[in-house]
Design a protein around this motif. Structure first.
Motif, PDB file in Angstrom:
ATOM      1  N   ALA A   1      18.079 -16.752  47.673  1.00 62.19           N
ATOM      2  CA  ALA A   1      19.377 -17.380  47.428  1.00 62.19           C
ATOM      3  C   ALA A   1      19.516 -17.815  45.970  1.00 62.19           C
ATOM      4  O   ALA A   1      20.572 -17.637  45.348  1.00 62.19           O
ATOM      5  CB  ALA A   1      19.557 -18.575  48.361  1.00 62.19           C
ATOM      6  N   ILE A   2      18.455 -18.389  45.424  1.00 65.00           N
ATOM      7  CA  ILE A   2      18.469 -18.801  44.017  1.00 65.00           C
ATOM      8  C   ILE A   2      18.672 -17.593  43.114  1.00 65.00           C
ATOM      9  O   ILE A   2      19.494 -17.603  42.187  1.00 65.00           O
ATOM     10  CB  ILE A   2      17.158 -19.521  43.651  1.00 65.00           C
ATOM     11  CG1 ILE A   2      17.024 -20.826  44.427  1.00 65.00           C
ATOM     12  CG2 ILE A   2      17.089 -19.785  42.144  1.00 65.00           C
ATOM     13  CD1 ILE A   2      15.638 -21.458  44.326  1.00 65.00           C
ATOM     14  N   CYS A   3      17.909 -16.543  43.376  1.00 59.98           N
ATOM     15  CA  CYS A   3      17.968 -15.358  42.517  1.00 59.98           C
ATOM     16  C   CYS A   3      19.321 -14.663  42.618  1.00 59.98           C
ATOM     17  O   CYS A   3      19.831 -14.135  41.622  1.00 59.98           O
ATOM     18  CB  CYS A   3      16.839 -14.398  42.877  1.00 59.98           C
ATOM     19  SG  CYS A   3      15.202 -14.988  42.354  1.00 59.98           S
ATOM     20  N   LYS A   4      19.907 -14.665  43.789  1.00 56.14           N
ATOM     21  CA  LYS A   4      21.233 -14.073  43.947  1.00 56.14           C
ATOM     22  C   LYS A   4      22.249 -14.824  43.104  1.00 56.14           C
ATOM     23  O   LYS A   4      23.078 -14.222  42.406  1.00 56.14           O
ATOM     24  CB  LYS A   4      21.640 -14.085  45.419  1.00 56.14           C
ATOM     25  CG  LYS A   4      22.974 -13.405  45.692  1.00 56.14           C
ATOM     26  CD  LYS A   4      23.278 -13.367  47.186  1.00 56.14           C
ATOM     27  CE  LYS A   4      24.582 -12.651  47.456  1.00 56.14           C
ATOM     28  NZ  LYS A   4      24.885 -12.583  48.921  1.00 56.14           N
ATOM     29  N   ARG A   5      22.176 -16.150  43.129  1.00 55.50           N
ATOM     30  CA  ARG A   5      23.122 -16.953  42.347  1.00 55.50           C
ATOM     31  C   ARG A   5      22.935 -16.747  40.859  1.00 55.50           C
ATOM     32  O   ARG A   5      23.911 -16.685  40.099  1.00 55.50           O
ATOM     33  CB  ARG A   5      22.948 -18.440  42.705  1.00 55.50           C
ATOM     34  CG  ARG A   5      23.931 -19.355  41.969  1.00 55.50           C
ATOM     35  CD  ARG A   5      23.786 -20.787  42.406  1.00 55.50           C
ATOM     36  NE  ARG A   5      22.541 -21.403  41.975  1.00 55.50           N
ATOM     37  CZ  ARG A   5      22.325 -21.881  40.750  1.00 55.50           C
ATOM     38  NH1 ARG A   5      23.268 -21.810  39.819  1.00 55.50           N
ATOM     39  NH2 ARG A   5      21.173 -22.446  40.447  1.00 55.50           N
TER      40      ARG A   5
ATOM     41  N   ASP B   1       9.272 -16.984  55.658  1.00 58.27           N
ATOM     42  CA  ASP B   1      10.713 -17.054  55.837  1.00 58.27           C
ATOM     43  C   ASP B   1      11.322 -18.175  55.006  1.00 58.27           C
ATOM     44  O   ASP B   1      12.378 -18.004  54.380  1.00 58.27           O
ATOM     45  CB  ASP B   1      11.040 -17.258  57.312  1.00 58.27           C
ATOM     46  CG  ASP B   1      12.492 -16.953  57.618  1.00 58.27           C
ATOM     47  OD1 ASP B   1      12.856 -15.767  57.622  1.00 58.27           O
ATOM     48  OD2 ASP B   1      13.264 -17.911  57.832  1.00 58.27           O
ATOM     49  N   GLU B   2      10.664 -19.324  54.984  1.00 55.00           N
ATOM     50  CA  GLU B   2      11.183 -20.453  54.207  1.00 55.00           C
ATOM     51  C   GLU B   2      11.258 -20.112  52.722  1.00 55.00           C
ATOM     52  O   GLU B   2      12.274 -20.381  52.060  1.00 55.00           O
ATOM     53  CB  GLU B   2      10.305 -21.690  54.411  1.00 55.00           C
ATOM     54  CG  GLU B   2      10.779 -22.905  53.620  1.00 55.00           C
ATOM     55  CD  GLU B   2       9.932 -24.142  53.839  1.00 55.00           C
ATOM     56  OE1 GLU B   2      10.237 -25.190  53.222  1.00 55.00           O
ATOM     57  OE2 GLU B   2       8.966 -24.075  54.635  1.00 55.00           O
ATOM     58  N   VAL B   3      10.201 -19.516  52.209  1.00 52.99           N
ATOM     59  CA  VAL B   3      10.166 -19.199  50.780  1.00 52.99           C
ATOM     60  C   VAL B   3      11.157 -18.090  50.449  1.00 52.99           C
ATOM     61  O   VAL B   3      11.917 -18.180  49.475  1.00 52.99           O
ATOM     62  CB  VAL B   3       8.742 -18.813  50.344  1.00 52.99           C
ATOM     63  CG1 VAL B   3       8.738 -18.353  48.882  1.00 52.99           C
ATOM     64  CG2 VAL B   3       7.786 -19.993  50.528  1.00 52.99           C
ATOM     65  N   ALA B   4      11.183 -17.034  51.255  1.00 51.56           N
ATOM     66  CA  ALA B   4      12.081 -15.913  50.971  1.00 51.56           C
ATOM     67  C   ALA B   4      13.544 -16.340  51.010  1.00 51.56           C
ATOM     68  O   ALA B   4      14.349 -15.937  50.159  1.00 51.56           O
ATOM     69  CB  ALA B   4      11.834 -14.784  51.958  1.00 51.56           C
TER      70      ALA B   4
ATOM     71  N   GLN C   1      20.141  -5.026  45.472  1.00 46.10           N
ATOM     72  CA  GLN C   1      20.469  -6.350  44.951  1.00 46.10           C
ATOM     73  C   GLN C   1      21.510  -6.246  43.842  1.00 46.10           C
ATOM     74  O   GLN C   1      21.559  -5.262  43.102  1.00 46.10           O
ATOM     75  CB  GLN C   1      19.207  -7.028  44.384  1.00 46.10           C
ATOM     76  CG  GLN C   1      18.102  -7.221  45.395  1.00 46.10           C
ATOM     77  CD  GLN C   1      16.884  -7.913  44.796  1.00 46.10           C
ATOM     78  OE1 GLN C   1      17.002  -8.873  44.042  1.00 46.10           O
ATOM     79  NE2 GLN C   1      15.707  -7.428  45.141  1.00 46.10           N
ATOM     80  N   SER C   2      22.322  -7.306  43.720  1.00 51.62           N
ATOM     81  CA  SER C   2      23.245  -7.436  42.595  1.00 51.62           C
ATOM     82  C   SER C   2      22.589  -8.334  41.558  1.00 51.62           C
ATOM     83  O   SER C   2      22.112  -9.426  41.896  1.00 51.62           O
ATOM     84  CB  SER C   2      24.573  -8.043  43.053  1.00 51.62           C
ATOM     85  OG  SER C   2      25.200  -7.205  44.003  1.00 51.62           O
TER      86      SER C   2
END
Length: 275
Positions: A45-49, A37-40, A14-15
């Protein structure tokens, strides 16, 4: 984020910002592949941003239920396989609870981190079995223990040859049907030179309800999380579900999934202000 080398290895795919807290989050228990799948997808996506390192959490089985009628799972190996598949799909580390020494080796074949429930944090055989898998071991502080006493859990795991240890604060029993958080426990447990996590959802449980279903106070999740970040916690644990009202376990204290992003945005701002 705590600079323990195993933490860097955990998030190697992860970045993220090295100054950020990490997040352990997901639905309380594996209900279905669709839910995972929905939660992940949403949380990753939130955490990546926001550059937050992320560990997906869901229990493959819930053994510590109040009522015998409560949902416990879809089957151990079926749930564990879903967790392994999800981790591979989203390139995320995954954590799940274990309850007996015999479960340690089984779960270790599917997940990256083993979590010891708070009620079981003094079970020596369980801690040693988890340590011997070589996986990261996250031990939740018992509701009946002080933060200082968790050094003995650390010693049991490290004495078995595993220094990949995390500790989680999840509140202290207050009367029969409530918990309180003593934030002194965060720096006290950090004295063990391990990452310390704040469980922002289980610390708001209201146990021992006469209905046999644990209650909760999720409107206080932001308060618990904000104070933990200001105190210097290394990571946050937040159980989340698209619709907690229909969740099969711990729905009363989980955060609704659509509320997670604005909460994390605020917590990132607090983190930047205090480091």
């Amino acid at each position: 984020m705590n600079n323990a080398s195993f933490m860097s290895d955990l998030f190697s795919k992860q970045s993220y910002s090295s100054n950020n807290f990490f997040l352990i989050a997901g639905p309380c228990v594996v209900e279905s592949e669709e839910l995972l799948d929905e939660v992940a997808a949403k949380v990753s996506a939130i955490c990546k941003r926001l550059e937050i390192p992320y560990v997906f959490k869901s229990s493959y089985r819930k053994a510590n239920r109040t009522s015998a009628n409560s949902f416990t799972g879809i089957g151990d190996e079926a749930a564990l396989q879903l967790l392994k598949n999800l981790g591979q799909k989203y390139q995320l580390p995954v954590v799940s609870d274990i309850h007996t020494a015999q479960e340690a080796a089984l779960a270790a074949g599917y997940v990256d981190m083993l979590q010891i429930p708070a009620f079981l944090c003094r079970q020596t055989d369980l801690l040693i079995a988890a340590a011997e898998t070589g996986k990261i071991v996250n031990v939740k502080k018992g509701q009946f223990l002080s933060g200082a006493s968790m050094k003995f859990a650390v010693e049991k795991i490290s004495g078995a040859g595993n220094n990949k240890i995390m500790l989680t604060e999840r509140g202290t029993t207050f009367g029969y049907q409530d918990l309180v958080v003593d934030y002194r426990n965060i720096p006290v447990m950090q004295e063990n030179n391990v990452p310390v996590v704040m469980d922002c959802t289980h610390s708001l449980q209201q146990p021992n309800q006469t209905s046999g279903v644990t209650g909760g106070n999720p409107q206080m999740i932001e308060t618990i999380a904000s104070a933990a970040i200001a105190t210097g916690v290394d990571g946050l644990f937040i159980e989340t579900h698209p619709n907690p009202a229909v969740a099969k376990s711990d729905g009363a204290n989980m955060l609704r999934l659509d509320l997670l992003e604005p909460l994390l945005e605020k917590l990132v701002r607090i983190r930047k202000a205090v480091i």
